[in-house]
Design a protein around this motif. Structure first.
Motif, PDB file in Angstrom:
ATOM      1  N   THR A  19       0.854  -1.187   0.000  1.00 53.19           N
ATOM      2  CA  THR A  19       0.000   0.000   0.000  1.00 53.19           C
ATOM      3  C   THR A  19       0.890   1.237   0.000  1.00 53.19           C
ATOM      4  OG1 THR A  19      -1.786  -1.164   1.106  1.00 53.19           O
ATOM      5  CG2 THR A  19      -1.833   1.237   1.210  1.00 53.19           C
ATOM      6  N   THR A  59       7.239   4.639  -8.369  1.00 49.55           N
ATOM      7  CA  THR A  59       6.552   3.400  -8.749  1.00 49.55           C
ATOM      8  C   THR A  59       7.575   2.340  -9.157  1.00 49.55           C
ATOM      9  OG1 THR A  59       4.603   4.643  -9.458  1.00 49.55           O
ATOM     10  CG2 THR A  59       4.830   2.400 -10.318  1.00 49.55           C
ATOM     11  N   VAL A  92      -0.265   6.223  -9.873  1.00 50.74           N
ATOM     12  CA  VAL A  92      -0.374   5.551  -8.580  1.00 50.74           C
ATOM     13  C   VAL A  92      -0.668   6.644  -7.565  1.00 50.74           C
ATOM     14  CG1 VAL A  92       0.879   4.276  -6.793  1.00 50.74           C
ATOM     15  CG2 VAL A  92       1.174   3.676  -9.215  1.00 50.74           C
ATOM     16  N   ASP A  96      -3.340   3.700  -2.838  1.00 52.55           N
ATOM     17  CA  ASP A  96      -3.422   2.551  -3.755  1.00 52.55           C
ATOM     18  C   ASP A  96      -2.634   1.371  -3.181  1.00 52.55           C
ATOM     19  OD1 ASP A  96      -4.996   3.793  -5.658  1.00 52.55           O
ATOM     20  OD2 ASP A  96      -3.383   4.063  -7.121  1.00 52.55           O
ATOM     21  N   LEU A  98      -0.679  -1.906  -4.466  1.00 52.18           N
ATOM     22  CA  LEU A  98      -0.095  -2.478  -5.678  1.00 52.18           C
ATOM     23  C   LEU A  98       0.256  -3.944  -5.466  1.00 52.18           C
ATOM     24  CD1 LEU A  98       2.329   0.441  -6.632  1.00 52.18           C
ATOM     25  CD2 LEU A  98      -0.087   0.140  -7.238  1.00 52.18           C
ATOM     26  N   ASN A 127      -2.938  -1.947  -9.697  1.00 54.89           N
ATOM     27  CA  ASN A 127      -3.509  -1.406  -8.463  1.00 54.89           C
ATOM     28  C   ASN A 127      -4.628  -2.318  -7.950  1.00 54.89           C
ATOM     29  OD1 ASN A 127      -5.824  -0.757  -9.997  1.00 54.89           O
ATOM     30  ND2 ASN A 127      -5.213   1.391 -10.242  1.00 54.89           N
ATOM     31  N   GLN A 128      -5.276  -1.904  -6.894  1.00 50.32           N
ATOM     32  CA  GLN A 128      -6.313  -2.713  -6.255  1.00 50.32           C
ATOM     33  C   GLN A 128      -7.548  -2.916  -7.128  1.00 50.32           C
ATOM     34  OE1 GLN A 128      -5.311   0.293  -5.306  1.00 50.32           O
ATOM     35  NE2 GLN A 128      -7.097   1.623  -5.025  1.00 50.32           N
ATOM     36  N   VAL A 133      -0.547  -0.417 -13.742  1.00 51.35           N
ATOM     37  CA  VAL A 133       0.063   0.887 -13.501  1.00 51.35           C
ATOM     38  C   VAL A 133       1.482   0.966 -14.055  1.00 51.35           C
ATOM     39  CG1 VAL A 133      -1.393   1.371 -11.502  1.00 51.35           C
ATOM     40  CG2 VAL A 133       0.857   0.328 -11.149  1.00 51.35           C
TER      41      VAL A 133
END
Length: 151
Positions: A19, A59, A92, A96, A98, A127-128, A133
């Protein structure tokens, strides 16, 4: 300990979920990518990103952490000769979660160093909501158990 022989094409490594916290986005951005949309919720909302957004480099760093946890720390890795492509497909945002997967695309023994295998991989982070992403295509040099081995 995993070696080159343990990486035939099609092998998959799942990522543990991470997260992304607002304070981590701001801290990373303050040091490495101090653009407004990475430093404040207000600036992020005013941008096309829609909220406080992690830098693409952040990211990528999160993905690297996921790669280490999924296979690299348990592997006779000798590093990477480089990244072929790194795509940031969707922002992101703070909060979020991941997850994702890394898949072996191909594996071959190095022509100049037969004790090392070159493994080409593709990492996909989502992502959720299941939205991709980031996608990264890269190579990993992994020591063989026996010189000239086959994956």
């Amino acid at each position: 300990m995993l070696h080159f022989e343990d990486f035939p094409a099609g092998t998959r490594f799942e990522f543990k979920p991470v997260t992304v916290k607002a304070e981590d986005i701001v801290a990373f951005a303050a040091e490495f990518d101090p653009q407004p949309m990475h430093l404040s919720e207000e600036a992020g909302k005013a941008s096309i990103l829609g909220g406080l957004a992690a830098s693409g480099w952040h990211t990528s760093a999160i993905m690297m952490h996921m790669l280490c946890g999924s296979y690299i720390h348990e592997t006779a890795s000798e590093g990477s000769p480089g990244v072929d492509s790194m795509e940031w497909k969707k922002a992101v945002l703070a909060g979020d979660t991941l997850s994702g997967v890394c898949t072996v695309v191909e594996a071959r023994v190095s022509r100049s160093r037969p004790e090392i295998g070159i493994v080409r991989l593709r990492a996909v982070v989502a992502n959720q909501r299941g939205e991709t992403v980031a996608i990264c295509d890269y190579a990993n040099m992994i020591r063989c158990r026996q010189a000239g081995a086959k994956a």
